[in-house]
Design an enzyme around this catalytic site. Sequence first.
Site: not given
Ligand code: UD1
Ligand code: UDP
Length: 352
Positions: A203
Site C-alpha cells: 500500500h
Molecule cells: C495511510 C498512511 C500510511 C499507513 C497506512 C496504513 C499517511 C500519509 N499514510 O496510508 O502511513 O501505512 O495508512 O494502512 O497517513 N481509502 C479508502 N477507504 C479507506 C481508507 C482509504 O477507500 O477506508 C482510499 C482513499 O481513496 C484514500 C486512499 O485510500 O484517498 C489512501 O488513503 P490514505 O489514508 O490517504 O493513505 P493510505 O495509503 O491508507
Molecule cells: N492487517 C489486517 N488486515 C489486513 C492487512 C493488515 O488486520 O488485511 C493488520 C496487520 O496485522 C498489522 C496492521 O494491519 O497489524 C498493519 O497495517 P498497515 O499495513 O495498513 O500499516 P503500516 O503498518 O504499514 O503503517
Amino acid sequence: MKIANVVGARPQFIKAAAVCRALRARAGVTDLLVHTGQHYDAEMSDVFFDQLDLPKPQRYLGVGGGSHAGMTAAMLVALEGVVNEENPDLVVVYGDTNTTLAAALVAAKLQIPLGHVEAGLRSYNRSMPEEINRVVADHLSQALFCPTQTAVGNLHKEGVTAGVHMVGDVMNDILQLSLAHKNDAVLKEIGVEPGGYHLMTLHRAGNTDDTARLEAIVRAVGKLDRPVVFPVHPRTRKAMEAAGIKPEDRVHAIAPVGYFDFLALQSGARSILTDSGGVQKEAYMLGVPCVTLRAETEWPETVEAGWNILVDADAEEIIAGAERTPPPDRPGLYGDGHAAERIVELCEDLVR
Ligand code: UD1
Ligand code: UDP
C-alpha cells in the site's frame, strides 16, 4: 487525568487497542478516543474496534481521502475544536500517518503535553510522507515511547534526548493477547493450506503510485512457487483498477481482512511479502520469513536477524526471497508484551 488518544488509520487502531486496554485498568484515568476518519471502510476500521475491544470513539471527525494538504488541514481544524472542548491533560499519537501529524501539531500549538507511541523510527527517506510525519511528531513530543533501541539511537542522533523511553512494542502486546483468537478457518475459505501459499500486502505510495513498479510487483508474485493470498488495501485496489492491472489467477486478490483472519493468514504463510511496517514486525514475531518490497526499512533489526530481506521491486529477488530458508535463531526484539502498561505509567508521571 484525561488522555486523548488520536487515531485514524488501520495500524493505529491496533496500537491504540493495547494502550486503551492498559488505560482502562488504571483508576482515575479518563480515556478519550478520537477517530479522525482517515480510514473509513468497515474492513479498514470497524472490524478492529469490534475484535480488539476498543471502545467506540467518543469523537469521530469524518476526515478521509483527498490530498495530503486537504486531509491534514481538515484534521487540524476539527482536532483543534475537539481539544479545546475536551481540554485533555495529554494527547497521545501513534505511528506516522497524517492523523499523527495533525494531532501532534494541534497539541503543540495548544500547549497540551504530547506523547508519541512508536517514536524514533526512521527510514532516512524523505520522499516517504510517513518520514516527514514521524520527524515532526517526535520533535514536538514531550514523551517519546520507543519500541526498539535503534529508535532510541535515531532520536539521540537528532539531539532528542529528553523524555525518550524504551518501552517495547505495543504491536507485540496486542499480538500476544490475540493469538488465541486467530481465525484459522479463513485459510479453508480462501482455499489454501498451511505452508502452501505466500501472503502479500502492498500500500505504500512509492509502490502504488508508480504504475510500472506496481505492475512489476504484481506480475512477479504471480510467478512464485505457491499461490499468493493478497488482501488488497483500498489505495492499491484503486491504483490497480485505474491502471488495468489484473493479477494472475493464482493470486487470490481479496478485500482487506480483520485482525484475527490476518493473524491466521500470516501464521500459515510460507513467506510474507509486504511494504507495511507493522506486517514486517508481525512476520518476525510469528516466525515467518519476510520479503520487504522496499529499498529500506524502519525495522532494520529484522534484516540483521536474517528474517527479513529488502528486495525493492526486483522480480528475481522477490522470487528468490520468498523461497529462502530462514535462519535457526529468532531472538526477541520487540519487548515482553507489556509496553502499553509502561506507556500508561509514564503518561501518569508526565501529567502528575
Ligand atoms: C495511510 C498512511 C500510511 C499507513 C497506512 C496504513 C499517511 C500519509 N499514510 O496510508 O502511513 O501505512 O495508512 O494502512 O497517513 N481509502 C479508502 N477507504 C479507506 C481508507 C482509504 O477507500 O477506508 C482510499 C482513499 O481513496 C484514500 C486512499 O485510500 O484517498 C489512501 O488513503 P490514505 O489514508 O490517504 O493513505 P493510505 O495509503 O491508507
Ligand atoms: N492487517 C489486517 N488486515 C489486513 C492487512 C493488515 O488486520 O488485511 C493488520 C496487520 O496485522 C498489522 C496492521 O494491519 O497489524 C498493519 O497495517 P498497515 O499495513 O495498513 O500499516 P503500516 O503498518 O504499514 O503503517
